[in-house]
Design a protein around this motif. Structure first.
Motif, short mmCIF file in Angstrom:
data_model
loop_
_atom_site.label_atom_id
_atom_site.label_comp_id
_atom_site.label_asym_id
_atom_site.label_seq_id
_atom_site.Cartn_x
_atom_site.Cartn_y
_atom_site.Cartn_z
N ALA A 176 -11.01 5.48 18.37
CA ALA A 176 -10.46 6.51 19.26
C ALA A 176 -11.54 6.87 20.27
N LYS A 177 -11.10 7.37 21.45
CA LYS A 177 -12.04 7.66 22.54
C LYS A 177 -12.69 9.02 22.39
N ASP A 178 -11.90 10.04 22.12
CA ASP A 178 -12.42 11.40 21.95
C ASP A 178 -11.41 12.22 21.16
N TYR A 179 -11.79 13.44 20.81
CA TYR A 179 -10.90 14.28 20.00
C TYR A 179 -9.63 14.63 20.76
N ALA A 221 0.82 -1.21 0.00
CA ALA A 221 0.00 0.00 0.00
C ALA A 221 0.86 1.26 0.00
N GLU A 222 0.43 2.24 -0.80
CA GLU A 222 1.11 3.54 -0.84
C GLU A 222 0.59 4.47 0.25
N ARG A 223 -0.68 4.28 0.62
CA ARG A 223 -1.31 5.04 1.69
C ARG A 223 -2.14 4.07 2.53
N ILE A 224 -2.45 4.50 3.75
CA ILE A 224 -3.27 3.68 4.63
C ILE A 224 -4.54 4.44 5.01
N GLY A 225 -5.68 3.82 4.74
CA GLY A 225 -6.94 4.41 5.14
C GLY A 225 -7.14 4.25 6.64
N HIS A 226 -7.18 5.34 7.35
CA HIS A 226 -7.24 5.42 8.81
C HIS A 226 -5.85 5.21 9.40
N GLY A 227 -5.47 3.98 9.72
CA GLY A 227 -4.11 3.71 10.19
C GLY A 227 -3.80 4.17 11.60
N VAL A 228 -4.82 4.61 12.35
CA VAL A 228 -4.55 5.20 13.67
C VAL A 228 -4.00 4.19 14.67
N ARG A 229 -4.24 2.92 14.44
CA ARG A 229 -3.73 1.92 15.39
C ARG A 229 -2.25 1.60 15.17
N ILE A 230 -1.60 2.39 14.35
CA ILE A 230 -0.14 2.33 14.27
C ILE A 230 0.46 2.67 15.64
N THR A 231 -0.32 3.35 16.48
CA THR A 231 0.15 3.71 17.83
C THR A 231 0.44 2.48 18.68
N GLU A 232 -0.09 1.32 18.29
CA GLU A 232 0.22 0.09 19.01
C GLU A 232 1.69 -0.27 18.88
N ASP A 233 2.36 0.32 17.91
CA ASP A 233 3.79 0.08 17.70
C ASP A 233 4.62 1.28 18.14
N ILE A 234 4.03 2.14 18.98
CA ILE A 234 4.71 3.33 19.49
C ILE A 234 4.60 3.34 21.00
N THR A 235 5.70 3.54 21.70
CA THR A 235 5.69 3.65 23.15
C THR A 235 5.96 5.10 23.54
N VAL A 236 5.01 5.70 24.25
CA VAL A 236 5.17 7.07 24.72
C VAL A 236 5.63 7.03 26.18
N HIS A 237 6.75 7.67 26.47
CA HIS A 237 7.33 7.63 27.81
C HIS A 237 6.81 8.76 28.69
N ASP A 238 7.06 8.64 29.97
CA ASP A 238 6.55 9.63 30.94
C ASP A 238 7.06 11.04 30.66
N ASP A 239 8.24 11.15 30.07
CA ASP A 239 8.79 12.49 29.81
C ASP A 239 8.30 13.08 28.48
#
Length: 363
Positions: free
Chosen positions: A270-273, A220-238
């Protein structure tokens, strides 16, 4: 910014479904003409509310059920031309200067239209809508294959046949669960063999594994939606973030995410804006684009989507222009056409708005 000011900003939409954006009054008129008597109401305002409420279930499957009514009234050449023309008109009135609008030709054959006749009718409608909008918008079609049927190769061949006549590329859509994109590999191989563009719905109801399959297996050249890519991202406390291999690949290779915030809230992606991942993904350098998905079903417009992210993340003209340029760069237009869109329409449009607002960045 006020909604009236947002409407004036040039916009590009890459993810907008034709059968999800009809005018309620048009649905009622077309239903009367074709004898369709299953609408929940024949009052335009009440019908608009019904579509929005029916889609607010938190389930992609329930969300998709609403399309039975719109597709039922889009089965003749006249109906398809009208819906497509009104789509172009409505987008232009909302400040959209370029749109790629998708639909599934196979869903419009109940009254005997051939696939080619469906495509010709929709393209004729788009040209009429562009004319009515005095050339303020350019619309191209994306032909969609449905995940749960076996016609994707046929639709891919149709895409190649019509790509120089108003069709920009191909899409695969429908319920993600149980219908992985790799099931349609013959269609994607055909498109690649003919150097034809395609996008894939992924990472909405299904997780990051769906995005991986769409990108690495199907190409795929583009992804429709794709928001669950965040499952492969870890956001740290800082506040810093670590990207996994898939997320880094998508970001680094500029694979655009066709993000549709309001739709994501309706389907439970997603839960909210305020907590929607769009802002995180944009700040991490992903090619994020903002889209409507289904204007009727989600009760939205491009300007409303801009307003939502403005309120959620404090966005203004600078971020609006960034999102619009990201979308323009990800279109399935040729490079010269993309350059003209950016240099002749988008950049001057935002420069004029900044000058009007007294922005010091304006030379």
């Amino acid at each position: 910014m006020h909604l009236s000011d947002i409407i004036r900003a040039p916009k590009v939409v890459l993810h907008d479904h034709l059968d999800g954006g009809l005018r309620p009054a048009t649905i009622i008129e077309l239903a009367r003409e074709c004898g369709y008597d299953a609408l929940p109401t024949t009052d335009p305002a009440a019908l608009a509310v019904w579509f929005r409420d029916a889609a607010d279930s938190g389930s992609l499957e329930r969300y998709l059920e609403t399309f039975a009514h719109t597709c039922a009234v889009m089965q003749t050449r006249q109906a398809l031309e009208r819906v497509a023309a009104e789509c172009a008109e409505d987008l232009a009135a909302d400040g959209v200067v370029y749109a790629e609008v998708r639909y599934a030709p196979e869903q419009h054959q109940e009254r005997g239209l051939t696939l080619d006749e469906v495509v010709d009718a929709v393209n004729a409608g788009f040209r009429e809508g562009e004319r009515r909008a005095d050339g303020r918008i350019t619309v191209r079609a994306l032909l969609t294959g449905m995940r749960h049927t076996d016609r994707s190769l046929e639709i891919a061949e149709l895409t190649v046949a019509h790509r120089d006549r108003g069709v920009a590329g191909f899409d695969i859509a429908g319920g993600e669960i149980g219908n992985p994109p790799a099931r349609h590999l013959p269609a994607f191989r055909h498109l690649k063999q003919h150097n034809c563009h395609f996008t894939i719905h992924a990472g909405e109801a299904a997780g990051a594994e769906s995005i991986h399959e769409a990108v690495q297996v199907c190409g795929a050249e583009r992804i429709g939606h794709g928001v669950r890519i965040t499952e492969d991202i870890t956001v740290h406390d800082d506040g810093t973030a670590t990207l996994g291999r898939l997320a880094a690949y998508v970001r680094d290779n500029r694979i655009a995410l066709e993000v549709c915030p309001t739709s994501n809230l309706q389907t439970g992606a997603a839960k909210d804006y305020a907590t929607h991942p769009l802002d995180l993904l944009r700040r991490l350098g992903f090619r994020v684009t903002l889209n409507t998905d289904n204007r009727l079903v989600s009760g939205t417009t491009m300007s409303e989507e801009f307003r939502h992210v403005a309120e959620a993340f404090g966005y203004g003209l600078a971020e609006f222009e960034e999102l619009t340029l990201s979308a323009a760069k990800a279109t399935f237009l040729s490079l010269p056409e993309r350059q003209r869109l950016i240099e002749d329409v988008i950049v001057p449009g935002y420069a004029a708005l900044r000058a009007e607002a007294g922005d010091p960045r304006v030379a």
